[in-house]
Motif scaffolding. Structure first.
Motif, PDB file in Angstrom:
ATOM      1  N   GLU A  22       0.833  -1.208   0.000  1.00  0.00           N
ATOM      2  CA  GLU A  22       0.000   0.000   0.000  1.00  0.00           C
ATOM      3  C   GLU A  22       0.868   1.258   0.000  1.00  0.00           C
ATOM      4  O   GLU A  22       0.621   2.206  -0.757  1.00  0.00           O
ATOM      5  CB  GLU A  22      -0.915  -0.012   1.228  1.00  0.00           C
ATOM      6  CG  GLU A  22      -1.906   1.142   1.290  1.00  0.00           C
ATOM      7  CD  GLU A  22      -2.944   1.079   0.176  1.00  0.00           C
ATOM      8  OE1 GLU A  22      -3.410   2.157  -0.240  1.00  0.00           O
ATOM      9  OE2 GLU A  22      -3.270  -0.040  -0.280  1.00  0.00           O
ATOM     10  N   ARG A  25       2.563   2.048  -3.387  1.00  0.00           N
ATOM     11  CA  ARG A  25       1.712   2.521  -4.488  1.00  0.00           C
ATOM     12  C   ARG A  25       1.832   4.024  -4.710  1.00  0.00           C
ATOM     13  O   ARG A  25       1.506   4.521  -5.785  1.00  0.00           O
ATOM     14  CB  ARG A  25       0.243   2.147  -4.216  1.00  0.00           C
ATOM     15  CG  ARG A  25      -0.038   0.669  -4.398  1.00  0.00           C
ATOM     16  CD  ARG A  25      -1.542   0.387  -4.482  1.00  0.00           C
ATOM     17  NE  ARG A  25      -1.793  -1.027  -4.667  1.00  0.00           N
ATOM     18  CZ  ARG A  25      -2.100  -1.872  -3.676  1.00  0.00           C
ATOM     19  NH1 ARG A  25      -2.221  -1.405  -2.443  1.00  0.00           N
ATOM     20  NH2 ARG A  25      -2.314  -3.145  -3.926  1.00  0.00           N
ATOM     21  N   THR A  26       2.282   4.748  -3.701  1.00  0.00           N
ATOM     22  CA  THR A  26       2.412   6.202  -3.843  1.00  0.00           C
ATOM     23  C   THR A  26       3.718   6.589  -4.535  1.00  0.00           C
ATOM     24  O   THR A  26       3.961   7.770  -4.769  1.00  0.00           O
ATOM     25  CB  THR A  26       2.350   6.883  -2.460  1.00  0.00           C
ATOM     26  OG1 THR A  26       3.480   6.472  -1.683  1.00  0.00           O
ATOM     27  CG2 THR A  26       1.069   6.509  -1.730  1.00  0.00           C
ATOM     28  N   SER A  28       5.850   6.329  -7.876  1.00  0.00           N
ATOM     29  CA  SER A  28       5.723   5.986  -9.295  1.00  0.00           C
ATOM     30  C   SER A  28       6.969   5.302  -9.854  1.00  0.00           C
ATOM     31  O   SER A  28       6.914   4.680 -10.922  1.00  0.00           O
ATOM     32  CB  SER A  28       5.420   7.246 -10.107  1.00  0.00           C
ATOM     33  OG  SER A  28       6.466   8.207  -9.940  1.00  0.00           O
TER      34      SER A  28
END
Length: 250
Positions: A22, A25-26, A28
């Motif tokens: 999780e 995911r922030t 890139s």
């Protein structure tokens, strides 16, 4: 680094793996290469995937995080994740190796990633960033109670109490334990430095002997002696080795 970072997540707790995914995911520039639940799975994945970065739990079934690094030879691109208390983590602080203390926040996670990116960039620029991790693994290995040997895709865990003797063979050592023999890429001197000198003695430039396996010392010729082991094996003893044995046995 311009190219995306391949990240491997290694943790025996599913919730911890989900949390790391999780948080990732922030970012890139991150690609999740895979996830592993045990140390043995991690060894295989590291060899196959060669990820840029590993989020590695310290305490796991079968193999610990440090043992995973020892078996694979991995010495860079590692962030430890752990539930250890702050006192137990002093060793990691001293070696400037980053770790995430569970439960960790997104902010702390991001800080660890930033540090990892800088270290990886330093390595690609020719600046060595592996010495601290190598030293940490070595120091932890001094307290070991077992040897880890990777052979033909399999990890063997050999208890020190089962080792009878070890012999040097070119760039390898041959470990004789409980009626079996295991080959490992390591020098005899390196292994000797890791083992308890009160239990293992260098009796010859090419042989390291477990005192518990020794049955007797006998003459092989007028000027040479051999160590006779409980399993019937015979190990040559040099003059210097005989002195070491005498000092330990007296």
């Amino acid at each position: 680094m311009n190219k995306p970072l391949q990240v491997l997540i290694v943790d025996d707790e599913e919730l911890a793996r989900r949390l790391s995914m999780e948080y990732l995911r922030t970012h890139s520039d991150i690609i999740i290469a895979g996830e592993c639940e045990t140390g043995v799975e991690a060894v295989d994945a590291i060899q196959k995937l060669n990820p840029d970065l590993i989020l590695l739990d310290i305490q796991m079934p079968e193999l610990s995080g440090l043992e995973v690094l020892e078996v694979t030879g991995r010495r860079s691109g590692v962030i430890f994740t752990t539930a250890y208390d702050q006192y137990a983590l002093k060793a990691f602080d001293l070696h400037a190796v980053d770790y995430l203390l569970k439960p960790y926040s997104q902010q702390r996670f991001d800080e660890a990633l930033t540090k990892a990116r800088k270290l990886l960039s330093a390595e690609t620029s020719g600046i060595p960033a592996t010495q601290a991790l190598s030293q940490l693994i070595s120091e932890q290995g001094e307290k070991m109670q077992r040897l880890l040997i990777r052979d033909r895709g399999q990890v063997h865990v050999v208890a020190l109490d089962s080792i009878e003797y070890v012999e040097a063979q070119d760039d390898y050592i041959l470990i004789h334990a409980a009626g079996k023999s295991y080959m490992k890429t390591q020098s005899l001197s390196e292994l000797e430095a890791q083992l308890d000198a009160a239990r293992f003695v260098r009796v010859h430039r090419s042989f390291l002997l477990s005192l518990a396996a020794l049955k007797s010392i006998e003459k092989a010729s007028k000027d040479s002696q051999v160590a006779v082991l409980h399993n019937g094996a015979q190990v040559p003893i040099s003059r210097a080795g005989h002195e070491r044995l005498k000092n330990l046995l007296n």
